[in-house]
Design an enzyme around this catalytic site. Structure first.
Site, short mmCIF file in Angstrom:
data_model
loop_
_atom_site.label_atom_id
_atom_site.label_comp_id
_atom_site.label_asym_id
_atom_site.label_seq_id
_atom_site.Cartn_x
_atom_site.Cartn_y
_atom_site.Cartn_z
N GLU A 211 11.59 20.64 13.91
CA GLU A 211 12.56 20.47 14.44
C GLU A 211 11.32 19.96 15.75
O GLU A 211 11.34 21.23 16.19
CB GLU A 211 13.33 21.20 15.38
CG GLU A 211 15.22 20.61 15.67
CD GLU A 211 14.88 20.50 17.57
OE1 GLU A 211 14.96 19.50 17.52
OE2 GLU A 211 14.63 21.62 17.96
N CYS A 246 15.13 19.17 23.86
CA CYS A 246 14.49 18.46 23.36
C CYS A 246 15.29 17.11 23.78
O CYS A 246 15.47 16.07 23.20
CB CYS A 246 14.01 19.07 21.73
SG CYS A 246 15.23 19.30 21.60
#
Length: 407
Positions: A211, A246
């Site tokens: 991720e 993110c």
């Protein structure tokens, strides 16, 4: 305390092989234990996040604590269905047979977490691993030491320590962990370390989930409710861990004709969020450490963006704080446009017409998220049909990450 990583893995493999983690009752008990842990120690968790990131209490609860509990509740709700065999069709060739697909755990899972949401991004993958019936090693981020220490303490108290373990430490400990043979590795972080994780996993043909991040664009059309749009951009950027997220908006694309109106609206709303002295605001997280602070100031000091700051730019090195900062028309070859910002800096790129924004996005690597503010249905359809990203959201930012089926 030095941890014998090989011994930890051996113990977990023995626990998994015994079948202990595969039962519904064990999985249910561990998920309920996580919820109880979060409820019992909410104040300590908030204090740890404040220590590591100066994270406001509201952000700590909404973005981390409540999200972990929601993941647990979803898993508990769906667990029996997930564990049930699924009927599979057979053909006349195998008549009169029957067939089914039986889901089974992979085994012993390594989870290497990150620092920006150190409670959520440590425990969310743990929830999935436990729900699937696996044994787990969690390696929290050493960059968020208060949360790492608290996770080690609490998981040791609340979870089955024969099947769920925490290994604290930095590069040496992570390296030692990666030398072991895992059944799956889940890593959250940056591409540089992601390559190291993949290379280590390849030696054992271990499946990996990475991720990572990216530069997530926000396209802003002219035919919008500007006040609402700017609040939602601020919410996804500065009110989400000061841009250290993110999926936070990394840069904005709008038309040359509309840029000044957008900037004025952002400045006006930022003042409502953080006041005239944002460096003193209790509602704004700080930068995680001096290394990341210096990286962000270097982006602002790049000679290619000199004079491009139209709002903000104030810094407090002692307290690792940077005010919300807006830059206009930064060059495509500037440093700020060629790495993930991961901080409170927001460049605005202008185009002749809003449709040209699609080409700007296509010229870069696939983003983790992409956002569009518009009331033009045709533009929405073009955006969804032509922009490839980890997730898309129309007329909001970051909201898609909390959409959980079944809740």
């Amino acid at each position: 305390m030095v941890v014998d990583v090989a011994e930890v893995v051996t113990e977990l493999k023995a626990t998994y092989t015994s079948g202990k983690t595969k039962s519904y009752e064990w999985r249910e008990s561990q998920l309920k234990a996580l919820i109880k842990m979060a409820n019992d120690h909410e104040k300590e968790i908030i204090e740890a996040l404040r220590s590591d990131l100066n994270k406001p209490e509201f952000e700590a609860f909404v973005h981390e604590i409540s999200t972990v509990k929601s993941s647990c509740k979803l898993a508990l709700k769906e667990l029996r269905r997930w564990m049930s065999p699924e009927k599979a069709k057979t053909s006349s060739t195998t008549f009169p047979s029957s067939a089914e697909i039986v889901s089974e755990p992979l085994g012993v899972i390594l989870i290497i977490s990150t620092w920006n949401y150190p409670f959520l991004l440590s425990l969310d993958p743990v929830v999935g691993a436990i729900a699937a019936g696996n044994a787990v090693v969690l390696k929290p981020s050493e960059i968020a030491p208060a949360t790492s220490l608290l996770l080690s303490k609490l998981l040791g108290e609340y979870m089955d320590s024969s099947a769920v373990k925490v290994v604290e430490g930095a590069v040496p400990e992570t390296t030692a962990l990666l030398e072991q043979n895992w059944d799956k590795i889940f890593y959250t972080g940056n591409g540089k370390v992601g390559r190291i994780v993949l290379a280590a996993a390849a030696k054992h043909l271990t499946p990996v989930i990475l991720e990572l991040g990216g530069k997530s664009p926000v396209v802003v059309d002219e035919n919008i409710n500007l006040e609402v749009a700017t609040r939602r951009i601020i919410g996804g950027k500065w009110a989400s861990n000061c841009g250290q997220t993110c999926v936070s908006p990394d840069y904005v694309i709008t038309t040359k004709a509309f840029a000044s109106k957008l900037i004025d609206a952002l400045i006006s709303e930022l003042e409502k969020f953080y006041g005239n002295e944002p460096l003193k605001s209790l509602d704004l997280s700080r930068i995680v450490n001096s290394s990341h602070f210096n990286r962000l100031t270097k982006l602002m000091d790049d000679e290619k963006v000199f004079g491009k700051i139209v709002h903000g730019g104030q810094q407090d090195k002692t307290n690792l704080r940077i005010a919300p900062t807006i830059l206009l028309d930064v060059p495509e070859d500037s440093m700020i446009m060629n790495e993930e910002i991961f901080g409170p800096l927001l460049p605005i790129i202008t185009v002749g017409k809003i449709e040209d924004s699609i080409n700007v996005i296509h010229a870069r690597e696939k983003p983790l998220a992409a956002y569009l503010f518009t009331n033009d249905k045709k533009l929405m359809d073009v955006f969804v049909g032509s922009v490839s990203a980890g997730g898309l959201c129309i007329n909001d930012t970051t909201l898609h990450v909390i959409v959980l089926p079944g809740l």
